[in-house]
Design an enzyme around this catalytic site. Sequence first.
Site, PDB file in Angstrom:
ATOM      1  N   GLY A  48       0.826  -1.203   0.000  1.00  0.00           N
ATOM      2  CA  GLY A  48       0.000   0.000   0.000  1.00  0.00           C
ATOM      3  C   GLY A  48       0.857   1.247   0.000  1.00  0.00           C
ATOM      4  O   GLY A  48       1.863   1.335   0.725  1.00  0.00           O
ATOM      5  N   GLY A  50      -0.819   4.450  -0.042  1.00  0.00           N
ATOM      6  CA  GLY A  50      -1.672   5.583   0.320  1.00  0.00           C
ATOM      7  C   GLY A  50      -0.995   6.352   1.446  1.00  0.00           C
ATOM      8  O   GLY A  50       0.215   6.217   1.689  1.00  0.00           O
ATOM      9  N   LEU A  51      -1.794   7.147   2.151  1.00  0.00           N
ATOM     10  CA  LEU A  51      -1.170   7.957   3.200  1.00  0.00           C
ATOM     11  C   LEU A  51      -0.517   7.101   4.266  1.00  0.00           C
ATOM     12  O   LEU A  51       0.570   7.419   4.743  1.00  0.00           O
ATOM     13  CB  LEU A  51      -2.214   8.899   3.797  1.00  0.00           C
ATOM     14  CG  LEU A  51      -2.494  10.088   2.888  1.00  0.00           C
ATOM     15  CD1 LEU A  51      -3.647  10.910   3.416  1.00  0.00           C
ATOM     16  CD2 LEU A  51      -1.256  10.958   2.725  1.00  0.00           C
ATOM     17  N   ALA A  52      -1.147   5.990   4.628  1.00  0.00           N
ATOM     18  CA  ALA A  52      -0.565   5.152   5.682  1.00  0.00           C
ATOM     19  C   ALA A  52       0.682   4.438   5.161  1.00  0.00           C
ATOM     20  O   ALA A  52       1.750   4.505   5.782  1.00  0.00           O
ATOM     21  CB  ALA A  52      -1.604   4.151   6.180  1.00  0.00           C
ATOM     22  N   ARG A 338     -21.370  11.969  11.644  1.00  0.00           N
ATOM     23  CA  ARG A 338     -21.910  11.384  10.417  1.00  0.00           C
ATOM     24  C   ARG A 338     -23.005  10.345  10.654  1.00  0.00           C
ATOM     25  O   ARG A 338     -23.968  10.269   9.897  1.00  0.00           O
ATOM     26  CB  ARG A 338     -20.775  10.723   9.648  1.00  0.00           C
ATOM     27  CG  ARG A 338     -19.815  11.749   9.143  1.00  0.00           C
ATOM     28  CD  ARG A 338     -18.601  11.150   8.517  1.00  0.00           C
ATOM     29  NE  ARG A 338     -17.747  12.252   8.090  1.00  0.00           N
ATOM     30  CZ  ARG A 338     -16.569  12.102   7.536  1.00  0.00           C
ATOM     31  NH1 ARG A 338     -16.078  10.901   7.324  1.00  0.00           N
ATOM     32  NH2 ARG A 338     -15.864  13.148   7.166  1.00  0.00           N
ATOM     33  N   HIS A 409     -18.927   4.933   3.042  1.00  0.00           N
ATOM     34  CA  HIS A 409     -17.771   5.811   2.878  1.00  0.00           C
ATOM     35  C   HIS A 409     -16.485   5.275   3.497  1.00  0.00           C
ATOM     36  O   HIS A 409     -15.396   5.461   2.956  1.00  0.00           O
ATOM     37  CB  HIS A 409     -18.115   7.156   3.513  1.00  0.00           C
ATOM     38  CG  HIS A 409     -17.027   8.165   3.444  1.00  0.00           C
ATOM     39  ND1 HIS A 409     -16.546   8.665   2.254  1.00  0.00           N
ATOM     40  CD2 HIS A 409     -16.310   8.784   4.415  1.00  0.00           C
ATOM     41  CE1 HIS A 409     -15.584   9.546   2.498  1.00  0.00           C
ATOM     42  NE2 HIS A 409     -15.421   9.628   3.795  1.00  0.00           N
ATOM     43  N   GLU A 433      -6.463   2.679   7.249  1.00  0.00           N
ATOM     44  CA  GLU A 433      -7.852   2.209   7.264  1.00  0.00           C
ATOM     45  C   GLU A 433      -7.936   0.685   7.363  1.00  0.00           C
ATOM     46  O   GLU A 433      -8.961   0.138   7.768  1.00  0.00           O
ATOM     47  CB  GLU A 433      -8.592   2.729   6.016  1.00  0.00           C
ATOM     48  CG  GLU A 433     -10.093   2.532   6.115  1.00  0.00           C
ATOM     49  CD  GLU A 433     -10.896   3.198   4.996  1.00  0.00           C
ATOM     50  OE1 GLU A 433     -10.388   4.142   4.347  1.00  0.00           O
ATOM     51  OE2 GLU A 433     -12.047   2.769   4.771  1.00  0.00           O
ATOM     52  N   ARG A 443     -16.472   6.959  12.935  1.00  0.00           N
ATOM     53  CA  ARG A 443     -15.298   7.820  12.820  1.00  0.00           C
ATOM     54  C   ARG A 443     -15.721   9.263  12.643  1.00  0.00           C
ATOM     55  O   ARG A 443     -16.608   9.564  11.838  1.00  0.00           O
ATOM     56  CB  ARG A 443     -14.459   7.393  11.602  1.00  0.00           C
ATOM     57  CG  ARG A 443     -13.269   8.297  11.364  1.00  0.00           C
ATOM     58  CD  ARG A 443     -12.424   7.792  10.228  1.00  0.00           C
ATOM     59  NE  ARG A 443     -13.037   7.935   8.931  1.00  0.00           N
ATOM     60  CZ  ARG A 443     -13.042   9.057   8.204  1.00  0.00           C
ATOM     61  NH1 ARG A 443     -12.496  10.160   8.677  1.00  0.00           N
ATOM     62  NH2 ARG A 443     -13.603   9.081   7.018  1.00  0.00           N
TER      63      ARG A 443
HETATM   64  C1  FAD Z   1     -14.054  10.644  -1.292  1.00  0.00           C
HETATM   65  C2  FAD Z   1     -13.355  10.507   0.022  1.00  0.00           C
HETATM   66  C3  FAD Z   1     -13.006  11.634   0.743  1.00  0.00           C
HETATM   67  C4  FAD Z   1     -12.366  11.526   1.965  1.00  0.00           C
HETATM   68  N1  FAD Z   1     -12.032  12.659   2.647  1.00  0.00           N
HETATM   69  C5  FAD Z   1     -11.406  12.552   3.843  1.00  0.00           C
HETATM   70  C6  FAD Z   1     -11.033  13.719   4.568  1.00  0.00           C
HETATM   71  O1  FAD Z   1     -11.252  14.839   4.143  1.00  0.00           O
HETATM   72  N2  FAD Z   1     -10.414  13.552   5.760  1.00  0.00           N
HETATM   73  C7  FAD Z   1     -10.139  12.317   6.289  1.00  0.00           C
HETATM   74  O2  FAD Z   1      -9.556  12.241   7.367  1.00  0.00           O
HETATM   75  N3  FAD Z   1     -10.460  11.203   5.591  1.00  0.00           N
HETATM   76  C8  FAD Z   1     -11.086  11.284   4.404  1.00  0.00           C
HETATM   77  N4  FAD Z   1     -11.430  10.147   3.719  1.00  0.00           N
HETATM   78  C9  FAD Z   1     -10.961   8.842   4.215  1.00  0.00           C
HETATM   79  C10 FAD Z   1      -9.493   8.643   3.840  1.00  0.00           C
HETATM   80  O3  FAD Z   1      -9.257   9.168   2.562  1.00  0.00           O
HETATM   81  C11 FAD Z   1      -9.068   7.181   3.834  1.00  0.00           C
HETATM   82  O4  FAD Z   1      -9.515   6.539   4.983  1.00  0.00           O
HETATM   83  C12 FAD Z   1      -7.551   7.096   3.790  1.00  0.00           C
HETATM   84  O5  FAD Z   1      -7.040   7.862   2.738  1.00  0.00           O
HETATM   85  C13 FAD Z   1      -7.087   5.654   3.657  1.00  0.00           C
HETATM   86  O6  FAD Z   1      -5.688   5.661   3.518  1.00  0.00           O
HETATM   87  P1  FAD Z   1      -4.868   4.317   3.522  1.00  0.00           P
HETATM   88  O7  FAD Z   1      -3.461   4.690   3.291  1.00  0.00           O
HETATM   89  O8  FAD Z   1      -5.199   3.524   4.727  1.00  0.00           O
HETATM   90  O9  FAD Z   1      -5.430   3.488   2.265  1.00  0.00           O
HETATM   91  P2  FAD Z   1      -5.535   3.844   0.700  1.00  0.00           P
HETATM   92  O10 FAD Z   1      -5.277   5.262   0.402  1.00  0.00           O
HETATM   93  O11 FAD Z   1      -6.844   3.243   0.268  1.00  0.00           O
HETATM   94  O12 FAD Z   1      -4.359   3.035   0.046  1.00  0.00           O
HETATM   95  C14 FAD Z   1      -4.412   1.640  -0.103  1.00  0.00           C
HETATM   96  C15 FAD Z   1      -3.155   1.199  -0.820  1.00  0.00           C
HETATM   97  O13 FAD Z   1      -3.066  -0.213  -0.737  1.00  0.00           O
HETATM   98  C16 FAD Z   1      -2.787  -0.759  -2.008  1.00  0.00           C
HETATM   99  N5  FAD Z   1      -3.354  -2.100  -2.016  1.00  0.00           N
HETATM  100  C17 FAD Z   1      -4.552  -2.523  -1.538  1.00  0.00           C
HETATM  101  N6  FAD Z   1      -4.672  -3.844  -1.686  1.00  0.00           N
HETATM  102  C18 FAD Z   1      -3.542  -4.279  -2.267  1.00  0.00           C
HETATM  103  C19 FAD Z   1      -3.071  -5.552  -2.670  1.00  0.00           C
HETATM  104  N7  FAD Z   1      -3.796  -6.655  -2.477  1.00  0.00           N
HETATM  105  N8  FAD Z   1      -1.859  -5.622  -3.260  1.00  0.00           N
HETATM  106  C20 FAD Z   1      -1.095  -4.503  -3.457  1.00  0.00           C
HETATM  107  N9  FAD Z   1      -1.481  -3.285  -3.070  1.00  0.00           N
HETATM  108  C21 FAD Z   1      -2.695  -3.178  -2.488  1.00  0.00           C
HETATM  109  C22 FAD Z   1      -3.389   0.202  -2.998  1.00  0.00           C
HETATM  110  O14 FAD Z   1      -2.763   0.063  -4.231  1.00  0.00           O
HETATM  111  C23 FAD Z   1      -3.097   1.532  -2.307  1.00  0.00           C
HETATM  112  O15 FAD Z   1      -1.792   1.939  -2.629  1.00  0.00           O
HETATM  113  C24 FAD Z   1     -12.089  10.258   2.495  1.00  0.00           C
HETATM  114  C25 FAD Z   1     -12.450   9.107   1.790  1.00  0.00           C
HETATM  115  C26 FAD Z   1     -13.108   9.238   0.574  1.00  0.00           C
HETATM  116  C27 FAD Z   1     -13.549   7.992  -0.118  1.00  0.00           C
END
Ligand code: FAD
Length: 645
Positions: A48, A50-52, A338, A409, A433, A443
């Site tokens: 992953g 994403g931000l995490a 929410r 969401h 997440e 949340r």
């Molecule tokens: C439209 C929208 C608006 C939002 N706005 C806000 C906000 O304003 N403030 C707030 O706090 N939160 C907000 N959220 C929530 C927040 O964006 C998410 O909870 C957060 O970004 C999740 O980050 P993450 O790094 O955990 O996962 P993600 O950003 O979902 O990243 C997941 C990563 O895992 C990888 N991955 C997944 N499965 C596999 C696999 N099997 N093999 C290889 N790679 C894989 C993907 O490629 C990706 O790189 C919003 C959510 C949405 C949908």
Amino acid sequence: MNYWSEGDPIADTAAPDGPIETRWERRQFAAKLVNPANRRKLTVIVVGTGLAGGSAAATLAEAGYKVRSYCYQDSPRRAHSIAAQGGINAAKNYRNDGDSVYRLFYDTVKGGDFRARESNVYRLAQVSVNIIDQCVAQGVPFAREYGGLLDNRSFGGTQVSRTFYARGQTGQQLLLGAYQALERQVALGNVEMHTRHEMLELIVVDGKARGIVVRDLVTGEISTEFADAVVLASGGYGNVFFLSTNAKGCNVTASWRAHRKGALFANPCYTQIHPTCIPESGTHQSKLTLMSESLRNDGRVWVPVRAGDDRVPADIPEDERDYYLERIYPSFGNLVPRDIASRAAKNVCDEGRGVGPGGLGVYLDFADAIARLGRDAVEAKYGNLFEMYERITGDDPYITPMRIYPAVHYTMGGLWVDYDLQSTIPGLFVVGEANFSDHGANRLGASALMQGLADGYFVLPNTINDYLASGPFPALSASHPDVAAARAAVSERISALLAVDGDRTVDSFHRELGHIMWEYCGMERTEEGLTKAISLIRSLREEFWTRVKVPGTGETLNQNLERAGRVADFFELAELMCVDALHRAESCGGHFRAESQTPDGEALRHDDEFSYVAAWQFAGTGEPPVLRRETLDFEYVHPSQRSYK
Ligand SMILES: Cc1cc2nc3c(=O)[nH]c(=O)nc-3n(C[C@H](O)[C@H](O)[C@H](O)COP(=O)(O)OP(=O)(O)OC[C@H]3O[C@@H](n4cnc5c(N)ncnc54)[C@H](O)[C@@H]3O)c2cc1C
């Protein structure tokens, strides 16, 4: 019928006790360190970007570990986090409006309906202030006030302004910051980046997470990758509902494969339904669009007083409008959390007062804000969101109120982790997440970005050392029986999906599954509905494995095959979500059991019976899952009936 069986309780043994203010500092001090020269000998896989995952990979590489990073997109920058709009919380108290670490902690525990761990939430609030400094140092362009200080706005469930934002593109700007830090480490050779690779299995050897099996999505090649620890940062599973605000690719496969290998899955039924999304407009849709909660800072939510009133909004006079959130919840008004806002919207629509096609919508009206602040000021704050709304609906929200309706969401449930963010499989850490850790049953807005970055920049890089200090672990090869078995399982599963060669598309199954979930495990759940859902899911899953059509082969780019694997996992997860929702015969946060409500229709918890985390253990295909309870203790914020009135 037994839908689940009872197992031994589980405890978070990594969490220190004593005064809550010093727990994190004491845990950091007690955790073993790895000296810089030894870090080079240790490899960490991060699934992953994403931000995490992006923040974790960059920080671990900066610390000196060898990092291998995976994502299924063509660039780490395309992770779903890029979509986040409204903002990120931090207890900086720049507004001098009474905020503090303690208040952010209090709001979050209360907002989560007393179903989150106090220790974790307190740490989150403490670390929140560092995140903003870190991101500003990276150059993230947070909105500023005229005097140059960082600006704040409010999100639901709070009475202070603590949300930092970059217009309606906060996730994008934060992700670009993390991405730059990550790419710097890629350029330095400390991170090996593998885009367009999907993790399809976890490799567990001698009880420890030691690697993953991945499929190259372009060539179809399957390979085994090894490390001393594995970090899952694979995001949430809201797409089990088919329609959600999540990016189309979001899925549960990484977490689900780990769950089947022994990682407990916590609170799977806790789903966040966001109140301000553009209503569904027909069966052609494959996703829904969020209108950020930040809009509720200035937008007023209303419906006509009279059921069936189908006049255009401009023709409905002020005294024939019901600003129901302001009426029912005068203290928090349009900024209730929410779960509360979503249920209130459902209730007014159930009364026949919904607006737009099918009566499934309420107005979000900016007329007052435009009159008070001027159009330019409103445009400066929310311009890109207004533009997005107009492009999708054809209505100009500066003139006609937006129409909004709740949609899936975010998922508060996820893999169970202890205070160190380690799952029940040693060496498997879960961040963002994908874990269940900090939000309880609901949340609060702007806290997902905060948690993802807290985990990735600050928490994991400290706690993972304690585990890695026992490494490096013995080298592995593809011929090790556990490795070969993991790889074979992936190949067999792909062959099985291709072999069905039926007559129904993957999407048609996914859509039908999503419909069952929304109907029976969505905004309102009942014992009868959930029991029905479980039997519907089981028969649809059987049909999937006899009728699904996956064209093409496994040796090339094949998006149907990718989707089929993800939907197959969604089927199994969906059943567990319904079992979890069924066993929790109380309402709390995003989990509303119709049988458990107060006389005025609010969620009614049963703390005497359900003040615990439900951590589910996989017991084998076709076997009922095992419930392991982690008792929740509240020493600081005492559980009470949540009131926003
Ligand atoms: C439209 C929208 C608006 C939002 N706005 C806000 C906000 O304003 N403030 C707030 O706090 N939160 C907000 N959220 C929530 C927040 O964006 C998410 O909870 C957060 O970004 C999740 O980050 P993450 O790094 O955990 O996962 P993600 O950003 O979902 O990243 C997941 C990563 O895992 C990888 N991955 C997944 N499965 C596999 C696999 N099997 N093999 C290889 N790679 C894989 C993907 O490629 C990706 O790189 C919003 C959510 C949405 C949908």
